[in-house]
Write a protein that holds these residues in place. Sequence first.
Motif, PDB file in Angstrom:
ATOM      1  N   LEU A 191       1.115   5.749  -0.900  1.00  0.00           N
ATOM      2  CA  LEU A 191       0.571   7.012  -1.306  1.00  0.00           C
ATOM      3  C   LEU A 191       1.619   7.735  -2.389  1.00  0.00           C
ATOM      4  O   LEU A 191       2.748   7.759  -2.123  1.00  0.00           O
ATOM      5  CB  LEU A 191       0.475   7.921  -0.098  1.00  0.00           C
ATOM      6  CG  LEU A 191      -0.279   9.343  -0.441  1.00  0.00           C
ATOM      7  CD1 LEU A 191      -1.753   9.128  -0.914  1.00  0.00           C
ATOM      8  CD2 LEU A 191      -0.456  10.086   0.904  1.00  0.00           C
ATOM      9  N   VAL A 201      -3.552   6.967  -4.482  1.00  0.00           N
ATOM     10  CA  VAL A 201      -3.507   5.944  -3.220  1.00  0.00           C
ATOM     11  C   VAL A 201      -3.660   4.652  -3.627  1.00  0.00           C
ATOM     12  O   VAL A 201      -4.471   4.333  -4.506  1.00  0.00           O
ATOM     13  CB  VAL A 201      -4.475   6.332  -2.362  1.00  0.00           C
ATOM     14  CG1 VAL A 201      -5.928   6.255  -2.808  1.00  0.00           C
ATOM     15  CG2 VAL A 201      -4.415   5.713  -0.850  1.00  0.00           C
ATOM     16  N   SER A 229       0.776  -1.243  -0.207  1.00  0.00           N
ATOM     17  CA  SER A 229      -0.079  -0.035  -0.041  1.00  0.00           C
ATOM     18  C   SER A 229       1.040   1.587  -0.097  1.00  0.00           C
ATOM     19  O   SER A 229       1.940   1.150   0.552  1.00  0.00           O
ATOM     20  CB  SER A 229      -0.850  -0.010   1.122  1.00  0.00           C
ATOM     21  OG  SER A 229      -1.870  -1.029   1.236  1.00  0.00           O
TER      22      SER A 229
END
Length: 638
Positions: free
Chosen positions: A411, A445, A409
């Motif tokens: 950003l 994101v 994950s």
Amino acid sequence: MSKILWKSLLFSPAILGATLLASTGAIAAEKQAPSLEPAQFSLSTGKTQPANSEIKLPTQVAAAPSAPAVVVKPMEATTPSVVVPPANLKVAQNAPASENGGVLEQLNRYSNEGNGGNSLNQITNVSQFSDVKPTDWAYGALRDLVERYGCIAGYPDGFFRGNRAMTRYEFAAGLNSCLKQVEKLIASVGGDWATKEDLEKLRRLVSEFQAELATLGTRVDKLEGRVQFLEDHQFSTTTKLVGEAIFALTSPLSTVSNSNTVLADRVRLDLQTSFTGKDVLHTRLAAGSTSALINNTNIKNNWADNGSAFQTHEGTQTFDLSAGGNNVVLDWLAYEFPFQNSKVYLAAVGGLHSDYAPTLSPYFDDGDGGRGALSTFAQYSPIYRIGGGAGAGVRFSLGGPSKSVLLPSSLTFGYLAENGNNPLNNGSNPGNGLLSGNYSALAQVNFTISDRFSLAATYVNGYHADTTKGIFDSSNPGASAATVGSAIANIRNDARLGAAVNNSRAITNSYGLEAALRISDGLSISGFAAQTNVRYIGLGDGEIWTFGGGIALPDFGKKGNLLGLFVGAEPTLRGATINNNVAGAFERDFSFHYEAFYKYQLTDNISITPGVIWLTAPAQRDRNADAWIGTLRTTFSF
């Protein structure tokens, strides 16, 4: 249909000959068996020579990385201590690549050869494959020496793994460690340190395992010679060359004006330089011979019933992304490095948002190379092709699973300028400069739910002042046109919106969703959808849609193979309002893109990929005849 079937015969994969490399040789046993009689200390008599004379024990071999570590552990507080390095061998294993080169990897491989691994030298002694069991006398003898002299502290993971069977190679490495330790102790405190009984054990052990000691010594000598040769003849201590050459036979399988069968090529040479072992500087040269088979003026009057010419950039394949004429260009110059848990990306030439942002298109996306999907559209979402060039990007890791082809994950933010190296305005059409010219800014994101599923949301803001390319142009240094979608969606040379809109400056805001699901190691599903809102500066607005999805079956039929199926709608202008009026002089038909390919891995470095692309409603006009493209791509990677 008969014409299509006849044309398809052109694309039966040719069988290329695979070269089998085999290197065999017998291990020379000419080395004399190690002797345990040093010049200063006689193991047979137990007498010590003068302290100032040189001590020599048998020719010994440095233990392989997987062998037990050597430390000194005196038995009594009154005995002289010996300064030794830390026992944790992981420090050495994690040293920078510039220091180790790859020697540790080779040593690890060599140390495991006794376990049945492939070896360049055949083993002729059948006994070398047997194990030394805890019940054997040799095992107990070595364990007694270890406990008495502390000559084996453990393996790199910190465990000695006592009472387990050892290969004869492992045992010989441990024996060698004890020989070296005894030599150090004798040199520091004299011959009285070692008992006659222990020296006799060593003599017998050396006699029993002299073949293994000699074999290990021969292999280490050869390995050191190879390393020295590579160091003397290497191109650079910091740079490696990664290359790819593509030969592609491609042909229209349907009636397409001005398009013929061609044999195309594309070559990329990427010099990858690392200064810390974790960073990389890409300096890539590229050259190619052709442009897209169906683009620009290839859709002519016989496709349009009103006699006008329609342009399109649909059906562009990855090897079409070149300057043509085999002109060599610097098509990528970028530097990426880690910063804590983040990845920082800097590009001077040819930067793409897909270089640093997760595209969630496993197996289809290989950086527009020759081992993934055939077309630029099937590689990944066109939202990542909005702009490009010089700029920077950063991906902040948010943690999560990372043991698969899906990234953790994150950003991500980035900014790229198409003509950031040019300080001059282009007359009345300013499109140059890092901040005032064409640019695109990305924010994304990415949520990796597990090592099997990932979902991302992407936003790209773009300014398109230089309209010599298009909205989805990727800022490819070798290409002068868009790389995906219809011409009207790229606001390029299409009269259907009128002269005022044609080639006008524009601002775009794009929103996209991407997802990837790996059902198993052999089945992956990925897809995307994106909407682009266009503001034709001073004229009106437009709306562009694109979506697609694919199924990938890696290792299908053979390890390294890839079967891919993809379907989607290329970027299509679905609506426009010009001067407060709904523009109605253009068609809004989705141009559907169907693609099937099968990459067959002939060798580790050669693959052949037959495939077909089917386009409906080219130039987003349903009245145009469907286009079929057949391709046979051969990729050489090195």
